[in-house]
Enzyme design. Sequence first.
Site, PDB file in Angstrom:
ATOM      1  N   ASN A   1      28.269  41.415  43.520  1.00 38.17           N
ATOM      2  CA  ASN A   1      29.634  40.898  43.424  1.00 38.17           C
ATOM      3  C   ASN A   1      29.764  39.806  44.481  1.00 38.17           C
ATOM      4  O   ASN A   1      29.934  40.091  45.656  1.00 38.17           O
ATOM      5  CB  ASN A   1      30.636  42.036  43.676  1.00 38.17           C
ATOM      6  CG  ASN A   1      32.067  41.533  43.670  1.00 38.17           C
ATOM      7  OD1 ASN A   1      32.332  40.393  43.295  1.00 38.17           O
ATOM      8  ND2 ASN A   1      32.996  42.387  44.092  1.00 38.17           N
TER       9      ASN A   1
ATOM     10  N   LYS B   1      32.035  37.660  44.850  1.00 34.90           N
ATOM     11  CA  LYS B   1      33.429  37.366  45.226  1.00 34.90           C
ATOM     12  C   LYS B   1      33.630  35.843  45.252  1.00 34.90           C
ATOM     13  O   LYS B   1      33.005  35.139  44.461  1.00 34.90           O
ATOM     14  CB  LYS B   1      33.768  38.037  46.562  1.00 34.90           C
ATOM     15  CG  LYS B   1      33.373  39.513  46.554  1.00 34.90           C
ATOM     16  CD  LYS B   1      33.893  40.300  47.704  1.00 34.90           C
ATOM     17  CE  LYS B   1      33.383  41.730  47.571  1.00 34.90           C
ATOM     18  NZ  LYS B   1      33.956  42.637  48.554  1.00 34.90           N
TER      19      LYS B   1
ATOM     20  N   HIS C   1      38.617  45.949  40.624  1.00 31.02           N
ATOM     21  CA  HIS C   1      38.126  45.896  42.004  1.00 31.02           C
ATOM     22  C   HIS C   1      39.300  46.084  42.972  1.00 31.02           C
ATOM     23  O   HIS C   1      40.406  45.602  42.722  1.00 31.02           O
ATOM     24  CB  HIS C   1      37.418  44.565  42.272  1.00 31.02           C
ATOM     25  CG  HIS C   1      36.663  44.579  43.558  1.00 31.02           C
ATOM     26  ND1 HIS C   1      37.278  44.376  44.767  1.00 31.02           N
ATOM     27  CD2 HIS C   1      35.363  44.832  43.832  1.00 31.02           C
ATOM     28  CE1 HIS C   1      36.382  44.489  45.729  1.00 31.02           C
ATOM     29  NE2 HIS C   1      35.209  44.767  45.188  1.00 31.02           N
TER      30      HIS C   1
ATOM     31  N   GLU D   1      40.050  44.672  45.637  1.00 34.11           N
ATOM     32  CA  GLU D   1      40.690  43.437  46.108  1.00 34.11           C
ATOM     33  C   GLU D   1      41.681  42.913  45.074  1.00 34.11           C
ATOM     34  O   GLU D   1      42.713  42.337  45.419  1.00 34.11           O
ATOM     35  CB  GLU D   1      39.612  42.395  46.455  1.00 34.11           C
ATOM     36  CG  GLU D   1      38.901  42.759  47.758  1.00 34.11           C
ATOM     37  CD  GLU D   1      37.454  42.323  47.848  1.00 34.11           C
ATOM     38  OE1 GLU D   1      37.008  41.470  47.053  1.00 34.11           O
ATOM     39  OE2 GLU D   1      36.749  42.859  48.736  1.00 34.11           O
TER      40      GLU D   1
ATOM     41  N   GLU E   1      33.929  52.697  44.792  1.00 28.45           N
ATOM     42  CA  GLU E   1      33.944  51.864  45.995  1.00 28.45           C
ATOM     43  C   GLU E   1      35.064  52.326  46.922  1.00 28.45           C
ATOM     44  O   GLU E   1      36.226  51.933  46.738  1.00 28.45           O
ATOM     45  CB  GLU E   1      34.178  50.398  45.614  1.00 28.45           C
ATOM     46  CG  GLU E   1      33.092  49.817  44.739  1.00 28.45           C
ATOM     47  CD  GLU E   1      33.013  48.311  44.873  1.00 28.45           C
ATOM     48  OE1 GLU E   1      31.937  47.816  45.214  1.00 28.45           O
ATOM     49  OE2 GLU E   1      34.031  47.635  44.672  1.00 28.45           O
TER      50      GLU E   1
ATOM     51  N   GLY F   1      33.039  45.739  52.814  1.00 27.05           N
ATOM     52  CA  GLY F   1      32.994  44.611  53.745  1.00 27.05           C
ATOM     53  C   GLY F   1      33.223  45.003  55.197  1.00 27.05           C
ATOM     54  O   GLY F   1      33.412  44.146  56.054  1.00 27.05           O
TER      55      GLY F   1
ATOM     56  N   SER G   1      29.558  48.247  51.573  1.00 23.71           N
ATOM     57  CA  SER G   1      28.562  48.054  52.636  1.00 23.71           C
ATOM     58  C   SER G   1      27.205  48.656  52.292  1.00 23.71           C
ATOM     59  O   SER G   1      26.489  49.140  53.173  1.00 23.71           O
ATOM     60  CB  SER G   1      29.082  48.589  53.977  1.00 23.71           C
ATOM     61  OG  SER G   1      30.252  47.891  54.363  1.00 23.71           O
TER      62      SER G   1
HETATM   63  P1  PGA Z   1      30.440  44.902  50.269  1.00 24.07           P
HETATM   64  O1  PGA Z   1      31.377  44.735  48.975  1.00 24.07           O
HETATM   65  O2  PGA Z   1      29.077  45.302  49.779  1.00 24.07           O
HETATM   66  O3  PGA Z   1      30.461  43.573  50.940  1.00 24.07           O
HETATM   67  O4  PGA Z   1      31.068  45.991  51.095  1.00 24.07           O
HETATM   68  C1  PGA Z   1      31.241  45.570  47.869  1.00 24.07           C
HETATM   69  C2  PGA Z   1      32.259  45.201  46.812  1.00 24.07           C
HETATM   70  O5  PGA Z   1      33.402  44.890  47.174  1.00 24.07           O
HETATM   71  O6  PGA Z   1      31.977  45.211  45.606  1.00 24.07           O
END
Ligand code: PGA
Length: 252
Positions: A9, A11, A97, A99, A169, A175, A215
């Site tokens: 992903n 983003k 997601h 976000e 998630e 993140g 992460s």
């Molecule tokens: P990350 O993001 O691996 O940077 O924690 C995962 C995601 O949001 O899909």
Amino acid sequence: MARKIVAGNWKMNTSLEEGLILVSEINGMLGDLIVKADEVILGAPFTHLYPIQKRINHAKLSVAGQNCHQAEKGAYTGEISASMLASIGCKYVILGHSERRQYFGETDQLIASKIGAAFAQGLQVIYCCGETLSERENGSFFKVIEEQLKTALTGLNAAAMKNIIIAYEPVWAIGTGKTASPEQAQEIHAFIRQQLTEQFGADTAQASSILYGGSCNAQNAKELFAQADIDGGLIGGASLKSRDFVDIIQSY
Ligand code: PGA
């Protein structure tokens, strides 16, 4: 058996040039390996999907949009429809997601209608669910995840579930560098599979891929992927580095 899937992903990261370099590197490295994942999906920005789609030539690689609109088409300035994604050869779309939920107010009901729009165009959906830090701390996380699964997947039958990949998630791990421990992740993945069993039956639940995200990196992927109910990962930050991403793909 659930398919072993690693999805990146990206983003809102990379210029087109950077994205194409990244894809060429991943494509090249996979070409030299016996790839352990069954499928590798690249969730790139909309502007990059078509050129990336043209660039990849590995049988296990495909691209995903990171969102789509719930309407088929029309006056929705700035939006991208599922049919637009399908028209460029995109096979997948990431929906729900955290976000999108947090910054764009997406609800389970809205996500359910986006899933319908994606299915109408033959897209497969990576459906994201997961609790926030406060929901983890106050112990309501099982309830939260149960609700997210029930509402967003409502109305689907076992056949439709073949086209859903679940990504668990935990929001507190995205993140932040704070990964769920393999035991914590496994506990939720087993719970999700149990929910799928109740909603769609044991065969469908066993065949559903449930990915971990938050992460996940080249260091911790091996232990996470070794858990009984973790079928792969949805990778943010570490998917932007070709070496790390390929190491994750080979972590099974
Ligand atoms: P990350 O993001 O691996 O940077 O924690 C995962 C995601 O949001 O899909």
